[in-house]
Design a protein around this motif. Structure first.
Motif, PDB file in Angstrom:
ATOM      1  N   HIS A 119       7.438  -2.056  -2.366  1.00 17.43           N
ATOM      2  CA  HIS A 119       8.284  -1.091  -2.567  1.00 17.43           C
ATOM      3  C   HIS A 119       7.912  -0.167  -3.735  1.00 17.43           C
ATOM      4  CE1 HIS A 119      11.062  -1.760   0.737  1.00 17.43           C
ATOM      5  NE2 HIS A 119      11.284  -3.088   0.240  1.00 17.43           N
ATOM      6  N   HIS A 120       6.473  -0.409  -4.038  1.00 15.68           N
ATOM      7  CA  HIS A 120       5.844   0.552  -5.248  1.00 15.68           C
ATOM      8  C   HIS A 120       4.702   1.247  -5.069  1.00 15.68           C
ATOM      9  CE1 HIS A 120       8.942  -1.786  -7.508  1.00 15.68           C
ATOM     10  NE2 HIS A 120       8.887  -0.903  -8.672  1.00 15.68           N
ATOM     11  N   ALA A 121       4.430   2.308  -5.386  1.00 19.88           N
ATOM     12  CA  ALA A 121       3.216   2.902  -5.013  1.00 19.88           C
ATOM     13  C   ALA A 121       2.298   2.368  -6.021  1.00 19.88           C
ATOM     14  CB  ALA A 121       3.410   4.407  -5.298  1.00 19.88           C
ATOM     15  N   TYR A 122       0.906   2.503  -5.906  1.00 16.32           N
ATOM     16  CA  TYR A 122      -0.058   2.174  -6.864  1.00 16.32           C
ATOM     17  C   TYR A 122      -1.422   2.864  -6.668  1.00 16.32           C
ATOM     18  CZ  TYR A 122      -2.209  -0.071  -2.518  1.00 16.32           C
ATOM     19  OH  TYR A 122      -2.972  -0.166  -1.376  1.00 16.32           O
ATOM     20  N   TRP A 123      -1.991   2.693  -7.934  1.00 17.77           N
ATOM     21  CA  TRP A 123      -3.632   3.651  -7.997  1.00 17.77           C
ATOM     22  C   TRP A 123      -4.604   2.804  -7.417  1.00 17.77           C
ATOM     23  CZ3 TRP A 123      -3.536   8.486  -8.835  1.00 17.77           C
ATOM     24  CH2 TRP A 123      -2.438   9.307  -9.491  1.00 17.77           C
ATOM     25  N   TYR A 124      -5.413   3.255  -6.623  1.00 16.00           N
ATOM     26  CA  TYR A 124      -6.600   2.579  -6.448  1.00 16.00           C
ATOM     27  C   TYR A 124      -7.750   3.623  -6.171  1.00 16.00           C
ATOM     28  CZ  TYR A 124      -9.890  -0.273  -3.974  1.00 16.00           C
ATOM     29  OH  TYR A 124     -10.949  -1.004  -3.604  1.00 16.00           O
ATOM     30  N   ASN A 125      -8.893   3.328  -6.866  1.00  7.65           N
ATOM     31  CA  ASN A 125      -9.916   4.604  -6.794  1.00  7.65           C
ATOM     32  C   ASN A 125      -9.275   6.028  -6.976  1.00  7.65           C
ATOM     33  OD1 ASN A 125     -11.857   2.682  -6.452  1.00  7.65           O
ATOM     34  ND2 ASN A 125     -12.013   2.736  -4.458  1.00  7.65           N
ATOM     35  N   LYS A 126      -8.679   6.161  -7.982  1.00 10.54           N
ATOM     36  CA  LYS A 126      -8.008   7.655  -8.293  1.00 10.54           C
ATOM     37  C   LYS A 126      -7.415   8.231  -7.347  1.00 10.54           C
ATOM     38  CE  LYS A 126     -11.566   8.940 -11.616  1.00 10.54           C
ATOM     39  NZ  LYS A 126     -12.294   9.958 -12.277  1.00 10.54           N
ATOM     40  N   LYS A 127      -6.527   7.360  -6.392  1.00 12.70           N
ATOM     41  CA  LYS A 127      -5.828   7.986  -5.358  1.00 12.70           C
ATOM     42  C   LYS A 127      -4.409   7.005  -5.541  1.00 12.70           C
ATOM     43  CE  LYS A 127      -9.407   9.074  -2.232  1.00 12.70           C
ATOM     44  NZ  LYS A 127     -10.229   8.544  -1.071  1.00 12.70           N
ATOM     45  N   TYR A 139      -1.487   5.434  -3.559  1.00 15.28           N
ATOM     46  CA  TYR A 139      -0.998   4.808  -2.045  1.00 15.28           C
ATOM     47  C   TYR A 139       0.190   4.386  -2.184  1.00 15.28           C
ATOM     48  CZ  TYR A 139      -6.147   4.626  -1.039  1.00 15.28           C
ATOM     49  OH  TYR A 139      -7.199   4.852  -0.589  1.00 15.28           O
ATOM     50  N   TYR A 140       0.979   4.539  -0.928  1.00 17.52           N
ATOM     51  CA  TYR A 140       2.360   3.881  -0.763  1.00 17.52           C
ATOM     52  C   TYR A 140       2.430   3.783   0.827  1.00 17.52           C
ATOM     53  CZ  TYR A 140       7.395   3.250  -0.733  1.00 17.52           C
ATOM     54  OH  TYR A 140       8.554   2.845  -0.556  1.00 17.52           O
ATOM     55  N   ARG A 141       2.859   2.652   1.169  1.00 15.76           N
ATOM     56  CA  ARG A 141       2.912   2.287   2.515  1.00 15.76           C
ATOM     57  C   ARG A 141       1.869   2.639   3.610  1.00 15.76           C
ATOM     58  NH1 ARG A 141       8.736   3.739   4.584  1.00 15.76           N
ATOM     59  NH2 ARG A 141       8.369   2.512   6.360  1.00 15.76           N
ATOM     60  N   GLY A 142       0.603   2.314   3.035  1.00 13.80           N
ATOM     61  CA  GLY A 142      -0.431   2.566   3.556  1.00 13.80           C
ATOM     62  C   GLY A 142      -1.058   3.821   3.949  1.00 13.80           C
ATOM     63  N   PRO A 176      -2.861  -3.244   3.939  1.00 15.45           N
ATOM     64  CA  PRO A 176      -3.733  -3.343   4.909  1.00 15.45           C
ATOM     65  C   PRO A 176      -4.726  -2.259   5.008  1.00 15.45           C
ATOM     66  CG  PRO A 176      -1.373  -2.178   5.651  1.00 15.45           C
ATOM     67  CD  PRO A 176      -1.458  -2.626   4.236  1.00 15.45           C
ATOM     68  N   LEU A 177      -4.603  -1.129   4.152  1.00 21.52           N
ATOM     69  CA  LEU A 177      -5.632   0.036   4.023  1.00 21.52           C
ATOM     70  C   LEU A 177      -6.844  -0.393   3.069  1.00 21.52           C
ATOM     71  CD1 LEU A 177      -5.968   2.621   5.242  1.00 21.52           C
ATOM     72  CD2 LEU A 177      -5.122   3.622   3.460  1.00 21.52           C
ATOM     73  N   THR A 178      -6.277  -0.974   1.605  1.00 24.11           N
ATOM     74  CA  THR A 178      -7.227  -1.156   0.672  1.00 24.11           C
ATOM     75  C   THR A 178      -7.394  -2.753   0.280  1.00 24.11           C
ATOM     76  OG1 THR A 178      -5.389  -0.986  -1.079  1.00 24.11           O
ATOM     77  CG2 THR A 178      -6.561   1.101  -0.502  1.00 24.11           C
ATOM     78  N   LYS A 179      -6.586  -3.458   1.141  1.00 17.65           N
ATOM     79  CA  LYS A 179      -6.619  -4.941   0.611  1.00 17.65           C
ATOM     80  C   LYS A 179      -6.372  -5.267  -0.674  1.00 17.65           C
ATOM     81  CE  LYS A 179      -8.301  -5.551   4.910  1.00 17.65           C
ATOM     82  NZ  LYS A 179      -7.541  -4.843   5.674  1.00 17.65           N
ATOM     83  N   GLN A 180      -5.683  -4.442  -1.674  1.00 19.80           N
ATOM     84  CA  GLN A 180      -5.201  -4.660  -2.859  1.00 19.80           C
ATOM     85  C   GLN A 180      -3.603  -5.150  -2.916  1.00 19.80           C
ATOM     86  OE1 GLN A 180      -7.193  -4.124  -5.894  1.00 19.80           O
ATOM     87  NE2 GLN A 180      -8.743  -3.825  -4.121  1.00 19.80           N
TER      88      GLN A 180
END
Length: 60
Positions: free
Chosen positions: A40-48, A50-53, A31-35
């Motif tokens: 149940h997995h963390a992911y990288w987006y713009n060198k950050k 994210y996990y659970r928003g 909901p935060l990055t629309k990716q």
């Protein structure tokens, strides 16, 4: 060693194997990055990371 008394039919073999199929991975939209990412997995987006928003790690 056990041996079958009779040969199993093709339909019976196919019924048994009907559950052995590849499932598509469960994807969810953040909901935060629309990716889309794995549930149940963390992911990288713009060198950050994210996990659970929430941002877990900032790589800068």
């Amino acid at each position: 060693m056990a041996h079958p008394k009779r040969r199993q039919s093709k339909s019976r073999k196919n019924k048994r194997r009907s559950h052995l199929k590849i499932k598509s991975p469960l994807l969810i939209k953040c909901p935060l990055t629309k990716q889309k990412h794995l549930y149940h997995h963390a992911y990288w987006y713009n060198k950050k990371l994210y996990y659970r928003g929430k941002i877990l790690y900032n790589k800068e």
